[in-house]
Design a protein around this motif. Structure first.
Motif, PDB file in Angstrom:
ATOM      1  N   GLY A 178      30.457  37.594  26.831  1.00 27.96           N
ATOM      2  CA  GLY A 178      29.462  36.637  27.344  1.00 27.96           C
ATOM      3  C   GLY A 178      28.028  37.650  27.119  1.00 27.96           C
ATOM      4  O   GLY A 178      28.264  38.788  27.051  1.00 27.96           O
ATOM      5  N   ALA A 179      26.855  36.598  27.124  1.00 30.29           N
ATOM      6  CA  ALA A 179      25.724  37.440  27.426  1.00 30.29           C
ATOM      7  C   ALA A 179      25.223  37.975  26.131  1.00 30.29           C
ATOM      8  O   ALA A 179      24.372  39.128  26.187  1.00 30.29           O
ATOM      9  N   GLU A 180      25.804  37.647  25.129  1.00 30.80           N
ATOM     10  CA  GLU A 180      25.375  38.536  23.715  1.00 30.80           C
ATOM     11  C   GLU A 180      24.125  37.621  23.288  1.00 30.80           C
ATOM     12  O   GLU A 180      23.852  36.876  22.307  1.00 30.80           O
ATOM     13  N   PHE A 181      22.879  37.780  23.954  1.00 32.18           N
ATOM     14  CA  PHE A 181      21.548  37.269  23.695  1.00 32.18           C
ATOM     15  C   PHE A 181      21.000  37.820  22.394  1.00 32.18           C
ATOM     16  O   PHE A 181      20.379  37.072  21.682  1.00 32.18           O
ATOM     17  N   GLY A 182      21.436  39.043  22.078  1.00 33.14           N
ATOM     18  CA  GLY A 182      20.872  39.438  20.614  1.00 33.14           C
ATOM     19  C   GLY A 182      21.434  38.593  19.267  1.00 33.14           C
ATOM     20  O   GLY A 182      20.757  38.686  18.261  1.00 33.14           O
ATOM     21  N   HIS A 183      22.636  37.938  19.698  1.00 35.72           N
ATOM     22  CA  HIS A 183      23.105  36.966  18.607  1.00 35.72           C
ATOM     23  C   HIS A 183      23.132  35.708  18.721  1.00 35.72           C
ATOM     24  O   HIS A 183      23.733  34.870  18.117  1.00 35.72           O
ATOM     25  N   MET A 184      21.977  35.321  19.851  1.00 30.96           N
ATOM     26  CA  MET A 184      21.652  33.802  19.608  1.00 30.96           C
ATOM     27  C   MET A 184      20.893  33.496  18.524  1.00 30.96           C
ATOM     28  O   MET A 184      19.931  34.342  18.241  1.00 30.96           O
ATOM     29  N   LYS A 185      21.397  32.388  17.901  1.00 29.77           N
ATOM     30  CA  LYS A 185      20.705  31.990  16.450  1.00 29.77           C
ATOM     31  C   LYS A 185      19.209  31.518  16.789  1.00 29.77           C
ATOM     32  O   LYS A 185      19.182  30.578  17.603  1.00 29.77           O
ATOM     33  N   ILE A 186      18.466  32.039  15.906  1.00 30.21           N
ATOM     34  CA  ILE A 186      17.074  31.181  16.165  1.00 30.21           C
ATOM     35  C   ILE A 186      16.593  30.923  14.725  1.00 30.21           C
ATOM     36  O   ILE A 186      15.468  30.239  14.553  1.00 30.21           O
ATOM     37  N   GLN A 187      17.283  31.103  13.642  1.00 29.16           N
ATOM     38  CA  GLN A 187      16.997  30.823  12.259  1.00 29.16           C
ATOM     39  C   GLN A 187      18.002  30.312  11.471  1.00 29.16           C
ATOM     40  O   GLN A 187      18.912  31.218  11.258  1.00 29.16           O
ATOM     41  N   PHE A 188      18.205  28.952  11.098  1.00 32.85           N
ATOM     42  CA  PHE A 188      19.040  28.725  10.209  1.00 32.85           C
ATOM     43  C   PHE A 188      19.373  29.596   8.934  1.00 32.85           C
ATOM     44  O   PHE A 188      18.292  29.523   8.137  1.00 32.85           O
ATOM     45  N   GLU A 189      20.390  30.109   8.333  1.00 33.70           N
ATOM     46  CA  GLU A 189      20.519  30.946   7.386  1.00 33.70           C
ATOM     47  C   GLU A 189      19.311  32.029   7.396  1.00 33.70           C
ATOM     48  O   GLU A 189      18.625  31.979   6.207  1.00 33.70           O
TER      49      GLU A 189
ATOM     50  N   GLY B 287      26.731  40.514  10.595  1.00 28.53           N
ATOM     51  CA  GLY B 287      27.235  40.203   9.558  1.00 28.53           C
ATOM     52  C   GLY B 287      26.732  38.768   9.683  1.00 28.53           C
ATOM     53  O   GLY B 287      27.109  38.079   8.288  1.00 28.53           O
ATOM     54  N   GLN B 288      26.354  38.050  10.400  1.00 28.79           N
ATOM     55  CA  GLN B 288      25.953  36.719  10.620  1.00 28.79           C
ATOM     56  C   GLN B 288      24.408  36.754  10.203  1.00 28.79           C
ATOM     57  O   GLN B 288      23.690  38.025  10.183  1.00 28.79           O
ATOM     58  N   ARG B 289      23.868  35.682   9.968  1.00 29.27           N
ATOM     59  CA  ARG B 289      22.528  35.419   9.835  1.00 29.27           C
ATOM     60  C   ARG B 289      21.762  34.489  10.769  1.00 29.27           C
ATOM     61  O   ARG B 289      22.506  33.784  11.568  1.00 29.27           O
ATOM     62  N   GLY B 290      20.579  34.994  10.994  1.00 31.06           N
ATOM     63  CA  GLY B 290      19.758  34.142  11.921  1.00 31.06           C
ATOM     64  C   GLY B 290      19.477  34.497  13.279  1.00 31.06           C
ATOM     65  O   GLY B 290      19.297  34.148  14.451  1.00 31.06           O
ATOM     66  N   CYS B 291      20.375  35.678  13.790  1.00 30.14           N
ATOM     67  CA  CYS B 291      20.393  36.283  15.038  1.00 30.14           C
ATOM     68  C   CYS B 291      18.973  36.839  15.665  1.00 30.14           C
ATOM     69  O   CYS B 291      18.077  37.217  14.677  1.00 30.14           O
ATOM     70  N   LEU B 292      18.787  36.807  16.797  1.00 30.72           N
ATOM     71  CA  LEU B 292      17.649  37.035  17.252  1.00 30.72           C
ATOM     72  C   LEU B 292      17.362  38.784  16.780  1.00 30.72           C
ATOM     73  O   LEU B 292      16.137  38.772  16.532  1.00 30.72           O
ATOM     74  N   GLU B 293      18.345  39.444  17.119  1.00 31.59           N
ATOM     75  CA  GLU B 293      18.052  40.721  17.202  1.00 31.59           C
ATOM     76  C   GLU B 293      17.705  41.190  15.710  1.00 31.59           C
ATOM     77  O   GLU B 293      17.025  42.317  15.274  1.00 31.59           O
ATOM     78  N   ALA B 294      17.963  40.165  14.663  1.00 32.35           N
ATOM     79  CA  ALA B 294      17.718  40.440  12.975  1.00 32.35           C
ATOM     80  C   ALA B 294      16.017  40.272  13.066  1.00 32.35           C
ATOM     81  O   ALA B 294      15.466  40.278  11.663  1.00 32.35           O
ATOM     82  N   TYR B 295      15.327  39.945  14.049  1.00 26.05           N
ATOM     83  CA  TYR B 295      13.932  39.724  14.097  1.00 26.05           C
ATOM     84  C   TYR B 295      13.095  40.467  15.360  1.00 26.05           C
ATOM     85  O   TYR B 295      11.979  40.974  14.906  1.00 26.05           O
ATOM     86  N   VAL B 296      14.002  41.128  16.187  1.00 24.06           N
ATOM     87  CA  VAL B 296      13.056  41.794  17.139  1.00 24.06           C
ATOM     88  C   VAL B 296      13.930  43.125  17.338  1.00 24.06           C
ATOM     89  O   VAL B 296      13.241  43.935  18.323  1.00 24.06           O
ATOM     90  N   GLY B 297      15.092  43.480  17.071  1.00 26.09           N
ATOM     91  CA  GLY B 297      15.897  44.786  17.106  1.00 26.09           C
ATOM     92  C   GLY B 297      14.989  45.784  16.353  1.00 26.09           C
ATOM     93  O   GLY B 297      14.036  45.567  15.330  1.00 26.09           O
ATOM     94  N   ASP B 298      15.232  47.084  16.500  1.00 28.93           N
ATOM     95  CA  ASP B 298      14.624  47.973  15.984  1.00 28.93           C
ATOM     96  C   ASP B 298      14.502  48.159  14.677  1.00 28.93           C
ATOM     97  O   ASP B 298      13.737  48.319  13.705  1.00 28.93           O
ATOM     98  N   TYR B 299      15.711  47.903  14.092  1.00 25.52           N
ATOM     99  CA  TYR B 299      16.241  47.876  12.537  1.00 25.52           C
ATOM    100  C   TYR B 299      15.241  46.648  11.969  1.00 25.52           C
ATOM    101  O   TYR B 299      15.087  47.019  10.857  1.00 25.52           O
ATOM    102  N   ALA B 300      15.223  45.508  12.782  1.00 17.19           N
ATOM    103  CA  ALA B 300      14.599  44.665  11.961  1.00 17.19           C
ATOM    104  C   ALA B 300      13.051  44.700  11.865  1.00 17.19           C
ATOM    105  O   ALA B 300      12.313  44.363  10.894  1.00 17.19           O
ATOM    106  N   LEU B 301      12.468  45.402  12.983  1.00 11.10           N
ATOM    107  CA  LEU B 301      11.038  45.813  12.874  1.00 11.10           C
ATOM    108  C   LEU B 301      10.946  46.805  11.745  1.00 11.10           C
ATOM    109  O   LEU B 301       9.898  46.768  10.773  1.00 11.10           O
ATOM    110  N   ILE B 302      11.703  47.668  11.595  1.00  4.45           N
ATOM    111  CA  ILE B 302      11.649  48.804  10.556  1.00  4.45           C
ATOM    112  C   ILE B 302      11.750  48.202   9.082  1.00  4.45           C
ATOM    113  O   ILE B 302      10.863  48.563   8.227  1.00  4.45           O
TER     114      ILE B 302
END
Length: 410
Positions: free
Chosen positions: A250-261, A268-283
């Motif tokens: 539980g509590a996997e906030f970073g993998h809450m979906k915020i963008q379809f595809e 490995g999935q797409r649209g997760c929150l951390e794919a937009y605000v995690g360090d690797y995403a900003l870099i």
């Protein structure tokens, strides 16, 4: 009344019988108070003096607690000094470990929670196979004990904090960005390489535990901790208990979906929150658009933004707005007393914190009540290890108390 956190957690109390459960509650009461009399324990736990005296006797015999004489009250010259009880911090030590991308950070504490020392063990790889990772943890533990002049036999327990999906009660790892394989039973590997009881938990859960016991979560019964690192994590404290979910995932906030595809996440999935605000995403966003490689760290992005780089400013501004919307969703969903946004990255300029907060307020359901408090702060990276050490104390306490029950039966 003393807050009885440990005895309420079903993951921790396991199959303790009634007598051991009472001993555990007494031990936790003493730990929470620092120093307390038997009479006050009975009042705090709403228990009989005889029951408390029996439990204290077993804990004293095991060396888990110790007696001290209370200082005389002002103006009182006669009579026996009141006997107080405290946790015996010297009886053994425990360790907490945080697995980061660049290093293993380790903290050793006494049974009372007093810090003995810390150690940082550099990692050459950010992802390893499971056995290699466990071996590195053992090497880090050996190095820490050597540096602190502490025999490894003194370590009574160890908790490892990992990012990802895992079942803390079973030492089972479903997936982690630090490990090259998924669905791994770490128990046998740990038993083969680490000479003390060892436990695992999600690293964000351990930050929540540390904040609850030592930090911005003290005094709150229902609060959330959101961690921003390479990825995004969350720890949930509900009614003073750490919520893990049915499978421990539980509590996997970073993998809450915020963008379809949407953008590709490291899971490995797409649209997760951390794919937009995690360090690797900003870099990724800063470097890809430029087509250049000078942006390699969050510090590079912040420095570029401060020097007037429009793209860097846009990347940080967009991430702040996305995070603000996501935090508003948490407020709408949980209605917590407080939210701690804990960052290990370099400190952002206040303008981006203001952007996040303004976005949060705009997207929170309006009711005739104030928003929960929000604490935004950069954490010392040892805070993760400190939470892991606190978890290890709890787990070792249970093992030691359960051992008393076994001794009773012999």
């Amino acid at each position: 009344m003393t807050k009885d956190v440990l005895s309420q957690d079903p993951v921790l109390i396991g199959d303790l019988d009634a007598r051991d459960h009472t001993r555990l509650r007494v031990l936790q009461c003493i730990r929470a108070a620092g120093e307390i009399s038997r009479t006050d324990i009975a009042k705090a736990l709403i228990s009989s003096p005889a029951t408390v005296t029996s439990a204290c006797g077993a804990l004293l015999d095991a060396g888990l607690i110790a007696e001290t004489a209370a200082p005389p009250s002002e103006g009182v010259q006669r009579g026996r000094p009141r006997v107080m009880l405290t946790v015996n911090g010297a009886v053994f030590a425990v360790a907490g470990v945080k697995i980061a991308r660049d290093a293993i950070r380790l903290m050793v504490v006494g049974f009372q929670g007093q810090e003995i020392g810390t150690h940082v063990w550099p990692l050459l790889e950010s992802r390893m196979d499971p056995e290699a990772l466990v071996i590195e943890v053992r090497r880090a533990l050996d190095a820490a004990c050597a540096a602190l002049d502490l025999p490894i036999e003194r370590i009574a327990g160890l908790t490892i904090g990992l990012p990802g999906f895992l079942n803390a009660d079973e030492n089972f790892l479903h997936w982690s960005s630090s490990v090259t394989q998924g669905n791994v039973d770490l128990g046998p590997l740990i038993a083969a390489h680490i000479p003390c009881p060892t436990f695992i938990d999600n690293d964000a859960n351990l930050v929540a535990k540390a904040e609850h016991l030592f930090g911005a979560g003290r005094g709150f019964h229902n609060f959330l901790v959101v961690t921003l690192e390479h990825g995004v994590g969350m720890g949930i404290i509900l009614n003073d208990q750490l919520y893990r979910g049915e499978r421990g995932c539980g509590a996997e906030f970073g993998h809450m979906k915020i963008q379809f595809e949407g953008a590709l996440c490291q899971c490995g999935q797409r649209g997760c929150l951390e794919a937009y605000v995690g360090d690797y995403a900003l870099i990724r966003d800063s470097g890809t658009v430029r087509g250049q490689s000078e942006i390699e760290t969050i510090a590079d992005i912040i420095a570029a933004a401060r020097s007037g780089d429009t793209l860097a400013q846009e990347v940080l501004d967009r991430a702040s707005r996305v995070l603000g919307v996501a935090l508003a969703n948490l407020v709408n969903l949980f209605d917590p007393e407080h939210i701690v946004v804990a960052r290990s990255r370099p400190k952002f300029d206040q303008r981006y914190v203001d952007t996040m907060m303004a976005t949060l307020r705009r997207n929170t359901v309006e009711v005739d009540a104030p928003l929960p408090g929000i604490t935004v702060r950069n954490l010392d990276e040892m805070m993760w290890a400190k939470g892991a050490a606190a978890h290890a104390i709890e787990r070792v306490s249970i093992l030691k108390v359960r051992g008393l029950g076994v001794a009773d039966a012999v």
